[in-house]
Design a protein around this motif. Structure first.
Motif, short mmCIF file in Angstrom:
data_model
loop_
_atom_site.label_atom_id
_atom_site.label_comp_id
_atom_site.label_asym_id
_atom_site.label_seq_id
_atom_site.Cartn_x
_atom_site.Cartn_y
_atom_site.Cartn_z
N ASN A 316 0.93 -1.36 -0.34
CA ASN A 316 -0.12 -0.17 0.11
C ASN A 316 0.99 1.29 -0.27
OD1 ASN A 316 -2.68 -1.42 0.01
ND2 ASN A 316 -2.21 -1.67 2.24
N HIS A 317 1.99 1.30 -0.87
CA HIS A 317 2.80 2.57 -0.86
C HIS A 317 2.39 3.45 -2.24
CE1 HIS A 317 5.55 0.72 1.99
NE2 HIS A 317 6.41 1.83 1.91
N SER A 318 1.36 4.28 -1.73
CA SER A 318 0.55 4.75 -2.68
C SER A 318 1.29 5.80 -3.59
CB SER A 318 -0.69 5.71 -2.12
OG SER A 318 -1.50 4.87 -1.57
N GLU A 319 2.20 6.47 -2.78
CA GLU A 319 3.00 7.39 -3.73
C GLU A 319 4.07 6.77 -4.51
OE1 GLU A 319 6.50 10.71 -2.64
OE2 GLU A 319 5.54 9.81 -1.02
N LYS A 320 4.58 5.63 -4.16
CA LYS A 320 5.47 4.78 -4.99
C LYS A 320 4.56 4.08 -6.18
CE LYS A 320 9.16 5.27 -2.57
NZ LYS A 320 10.31 6.12 -2.98
N LEU A 321 3.42 3.97 -6.07
CA LEU A 321 2.62 3.35 -6.88
C LEU A 321 2.32 4.25 -8.03
CD1 LEU A 321 1.70 0.22 -7.33
CD2 LEU A 321 -0.53 0.94 -5.92
N GLN A 322 1.88 5.40 -7.41
CA GLN A 322 1.66 6.47 -8.57
C GLN A 322 2.74 6.80 -9.44
OE1 GLN A 322 0.47 9.65 -5.73
NE2 GLN A 322 -1.37 9.86 -6.85
N LYS A 323 4.12 6.96 -8.92
CA LYS A 323 5.17 6.83 -9.60
C LYS A 323 5.38 5.78 -10.74
CE LYS A 323 8.43 9.51 -6.81
NZ LYS A 323 9.57 9.55 -6.26
N ASN A 324 4.76 4.69 -10.37
CA ASN A 324 4.94 3.46 -10.96
C ASN A 324 4.10 3.25 -12.32
OD1 ASN A 324 4.24 0.32 -11.80
ND2 ASN A 324 6.28 0.28 -10.66
N TYR A 325 2.77 3.70 -11.87
CA TYR A 325 1.85 3.76 -12.86
C TYR A 325 2.10 4.88 -14.03
CZ TYR A 325 -1.00 0.79 -10.23
OH TYR A 325 -1.54 -0.17 -9.36
N LYS A 326 2.86 6.06 -13.40
CA LYS A 326 2.93 7.02 -14.57
C LYS A 326 4.18 6.89 -15.44
CE LYS A 326 1.40 10.84 -11.40
NZ LYS A 326 1.78 12.19 -10.50
N SER A 327 5.05 6.00 -14.89
CA SER A 327 6.03 5.47 -15.77
C SER A 327 5.85 4.59 -16.45
CB SER A 327 7.56 5.09 -14.57
OG SER A 327 7.85 6.25 -13.69
N LEU A 328 4.87 3.79 -16.12
CA LEU A 328 4.51 2.74 -17.24
C LEU A 328 3.67 3.28 -18.34
CD1 LEU A 328 3.44 -0.06 -14.76
CD2 LEU A 328 5.13 -0.30 -16.59
N TYR A 343 -5.02 1.02 -19.79
CA TYR A 343 -5.06 0.18 -18.84
C TYR A 343 -4.35 0.91 -17.62
CZ TYR A 343 -4.12 -3.70 -15.61
OH TYR A 343 -4.13 -4.28 -14.20
N TYR A 344 -3.21 1.47 -17.85
CA TYR A 344 -2.61 2.12 -16.54
C TYR A 344 -3.16 3.52 -16.28
CZ TYR A 344 0.49 -1.92 -15.93
OH TYR A 344 0.74 -3.04 -15.76
N LEU A 345 -3.48 3.97 -17.40
CA LEU A 345 -4.22 5.25 -17.18
C LEU A 345 -5.39 5.02 -16.20
CD1 LEU A 345 -4.32 6.87 -20.76
CD2 LEU A 345 -3.44 8.07 -18.59
N ASP A 346 -6.30 4.09 -16.57
CA ASP A 346 -7.41 3.78 -15.61
C ASP A 346 -7.05 3.17 -14.09
OD1 ASP A 346 -9.20 3.99 -17.89
OD2 ASP A 346 -9.23 1.87 -18.37
N LYS A 347 -6.13 2.52 -14.18
CA LYS A 347 -5.46 2.27 -12.49
C LYS A 347 -4.87 3.41 -11.85
CE LYS A 347 -3.67 -1.59 -11.83
NZ LYS A 347 -3.85 -2.71 -10.78
N LEU A 348 -4.27 4.39 -12.60
CA LEU A 348 -3.91 5.69 -12.25
C LEU A 348 -4.92 6.25 -11.55
CD1 LEU A 348 -1.60 7.73 -11.18
CD2 LEU A 348 -1.28 8.27 -13.58
N ALA A 349 -5.98 6.76 -12.47
CA ALA A 349 -7.25 7.33 -12.02
C ALA A 349 -7.94 6.67 -11.04
CB ALA A 349 -8.17 7.39 -13.39
N LEU A 350 -7.84 5.35 -10.92
CA LEU A 350 -8.81 4.66 -9.83
C LEU A 350 -7.77 5.05 -8.40
CD1 LEU A 350 -10.83 3.07 -8.44
CD2 LEU A 350 -9.24 0.97 -9.21
#
Length: 650
Positions: A316-328, A343-350
């Motif tokens: 549940n590291h939200s900040e790291k996960l945001q960086k990950n989705y944006k980079s993907l 797919y990752y735009l939807d994941k990032l939006a969610l």
């Protein structure tokens, strides 16, 4: 830059030497296992292997931690069990598994609490606080740090005090209070440098570098990262070395020195992989992926991003996960894969929506609190208005009775003056009575003291001199006549020795009678004299006597003091007579609201169920009971004998 990389290469060589030293110790411990040691020794070796493997291989450390835990449970050794749980908690912390780390520390905490191990509890509080800090529970972390700090300051443990203050500075860093963080950690580093605490400097310099980095002072940040790497290398702290390389790499990346940044990220990764720490590895891989993206190495970046994504999702590291989705999203965009981008735009939006909901819930709660506060204020204002109306009505009634009130007041003044005069007279009489009582009490005490002195003089001058005469007469008989009868000679020696011990006890009694009250300091001096005489007779016994400084001035009546002295004296005599010990220790210290007195030897001991206690023990119990205390005897043939006395503080 070339010189810097050479320096880091030399540091890596030094790291391998440190790791080799740990490996040598591990090899020695494994060799000890092959000698088939007993169960206790085996458990201790497993525990040591857990600790040393934590420096070089987390998986091996956890393997031996499990073995150590199993063996300590078989032995039912709570002390060893608590240490093993703490070691395993530290291994999981290095691995980044904070759930299992916390679980093991709490298991150790329960055992240390049952054992009333205050120092152990303080250390675990510090470790739990580190977990709270890592999981962003800063309030709980601060509470735990302060509890630990309170203990270590009370015992003047400056080293642990500095460690905890450094951790508190780290919390201020996380809360973005950089000036406070700077003050705390700078003071700690000065202390650690002065005492050459390299293991602690490894962490503190890394944290101070982070403070300077957040304050956008990259020069000082790099300076303290370099200091951290050198200190970590000196003690073989691979996690600290890896973090130092990673942080310097992030600065190089910001400075657009991509080649240098990639080289440092790889060095950081190389050191970290040796530890098998999943979360830390994920953090470094994410930074490396971002650097690969900057250098248009999209396939390499994609591979790292996909491998780190599940770890950030699980923790549940939200900040790291945001960086990950944006980079993907960026990587798949350059790789021309629109479906993956969507797919990752939807994941990032969610994820953004979840964070917004969480933030909204927090704001809603704050608004609700604010509303309730304003509501209470409105009710308070309404209540104040009603009170003002009532006060106005009261004033009207007061005006009507003003004249009557003035007359009543005059009468009250007259009554008060008469009452005050009588009260002063009564008080004066009470003081005179108290003074007379005090004088009478002092006179009585003086008379009692004079009587005690008279009795003690009579005992000393009459009985003392008579006993001295007996000793002298017996010695003269022995030396004047050539006594061939061994029994008669032994009997005369026994009479002489008995008379001498009687004189010693008589002097102790006179000493107590001459004092109206006795302190532990008085007892310490008296007991030291007694032990010195015992040492002359029993030269092979080592005596140790300690009284906590806070108890030295606690007072007893002469009877209570004599009871305590005789009890300790009897305990020492019994130990010398029956136990044949090498060491006898007397310890007096405060525990909560009681005074704990321990007389312990390492003699032959006895089985409590198989021995009938004599009059000496019964007399000791009676003396301590008369003092309002409790006496307990603990003995076993393997461990010697301990007499424990608990007295209530006066």
């Amino acid at each position: 830059m070339k010189n810097t990389l050479i320096l880091y290469f030399l540091l890596l060589i030094s790291i391998s030497v440190k790791g080799q030293n740990a490996q040598d110790i591990i090899n020695g411990l494994k060799k000890d296992l092959k000698t088939n040691p007993d169960a206790k020794k085996t458990a201790i070796i497993y525990s040591d292997l857990t600790w040393y493997y934590s420096k070089i291989d987390i998986d091996s450390a956890l393997h031996y931690g499990g073995k150590a835990a199993a063996e300590s449970r078989k032995l039912n050794d709570s002390t060893l069990m608590a240490q093993v749980y703490s070691d395993i908690g530290a291994v999981y912390f290095i691995k980044g598994d904070f759930v299992n780390s916390k679980s093991n520390y709490l298991s150790a905490y329960k055992i240390r609490k049952l054992r009333k191990d205050v120092k152990g509890l303080a250390k675990i509080n510090n470790n739990l606080a580190n977990i709270y800090e890592k999981t962003h529970q800063y309030k709980q972390a601060m509470i735990a740090f302060l509890e630990a700090l309170q203990y270590f300051e009370s015992v003047k443990d400056e080293k642990n005090v500095s460690i905890i203050k450094g951790n508190i500075g780290l919390i201020h860093l996380k809360l973005k209070n950089y000036p406070k963080a700077l003050n705390y950690i700078s003071d700690v580093i000065q202390f650690q440098e002065k005492n050459d605490f390299k293991e602690e400097l490894c962490v503190s310099c890394l944290n101070l570098g982070n403070v300077y980095l957040h304050m956008q002072d990259t020069i000082n940040a790099l300076k303290f990262y370099d200091k951290s790497i050198k200190a970590c290398t000196a003690v073989g702290n691979k996690k600290g070395i890896s973090s130092g390389f990673n942080n310097i790499a992030s600065i190089k990346s910001e400075q657009k020195k991509s080649k240098a940044a990639l080289a440092l990220y790889q060095k950081s990764k190389q050191v970290r992989e040796e530890l098998h720490s999943d979360l830390d590895k994920a953090n470094f891989d994410l930074n490396l992926a971002l650097e690969f993206t900057t250098n248009k190495k999209y396939n390499e970046a994609k591979k790292l991003l996909l491998s780190t994504k599940p770890i950030f999702e699980q923790t549940n590291h939200s900040e790291k996960l945001q960086k990950n989705y944006k980079s993907l999203i960026t990587v798949y965009s350059y790789l021309n894969k629109p479906d993956s981008v969507n797919y990752y735009l939807d994941k990032l939006a969610l994820l953004d929506e979840q964070l917004l909901v969480s933030k909204a819930e927090k704001q809603t709660a704050e608004l609700e609190t604010k509303y309730q506060t304003e509501k209470k204020e409105r009710l308070l204002q309404k209540s104040k208005a009603e009170i003002a109306i009532r006060e106005l009505e009261i004033r009207k009634k007061e005006t009507q009775f003003l004249i009557l009130g003035l007359i009543s007041l005059a009468l009250l003044v007259i009554i008060y003056l008469v009452y005050r005069q009588q009260k002063l007279k009564n008080k004066q009489q009470e003081q005179e009575f108290e003074l007379k009582s005090a004088i009478a009490k002092i006179e009585t005490q003086n008379k009692l003291q004079e009587q005690r002195l008279d009795i003690s003089r009579d005992l000393h001058d009459n009985i003392g001199s008579q006993l001295t005469f007996i000793i002298s007469s017996v010695d003269n008989i022995k030396y004047a006549f050539d006594i061939q009868n061994a029994k008669l000679d032994s009997k005369l020696t026994s009479i002489s020795n008995f008379a001498k011990s009687t004189i010693i006890e008589l002097r102790d009694t006179i000493w107590a009678m001459n004092k109206s009250e006795i302190t532990f300091e008085d007892l310490q001096s008296r007991i030291h004299n007694f032990m010195e005489k015992a040492q002359e007779v029993k030269e092979d016994i080592y005596f140790n006597f300690e009284v906590d400084a806070s108890l030295k001035n606690i007072k007893f009546t002469s009877v209570e003091g004599m009871n305590l002295y005789r009890t300790i004296q009897e305990a020492i005599n019994n130990s010398i007579k029956y136990a044949h010990p090498k060491n006898i220790s007397i310890s007096i210290k405060p525990i909560d609201n009681t005074i704990s007195i321990s007389i312990a030897d390492d003699g032959i001991g006895f089985e409590m169920e198989q021995v009938e206690l004599g009059n000496g023990i019964h007399n000791m119990r009676k003396r301590i009971t008369d003092n309002g205390g409790v006496l307990e005897i603990i003995s076993a043939k393997a461990t010697g004998t301990k007499i424990s006395i608990q007295l209530k503080k006066q």
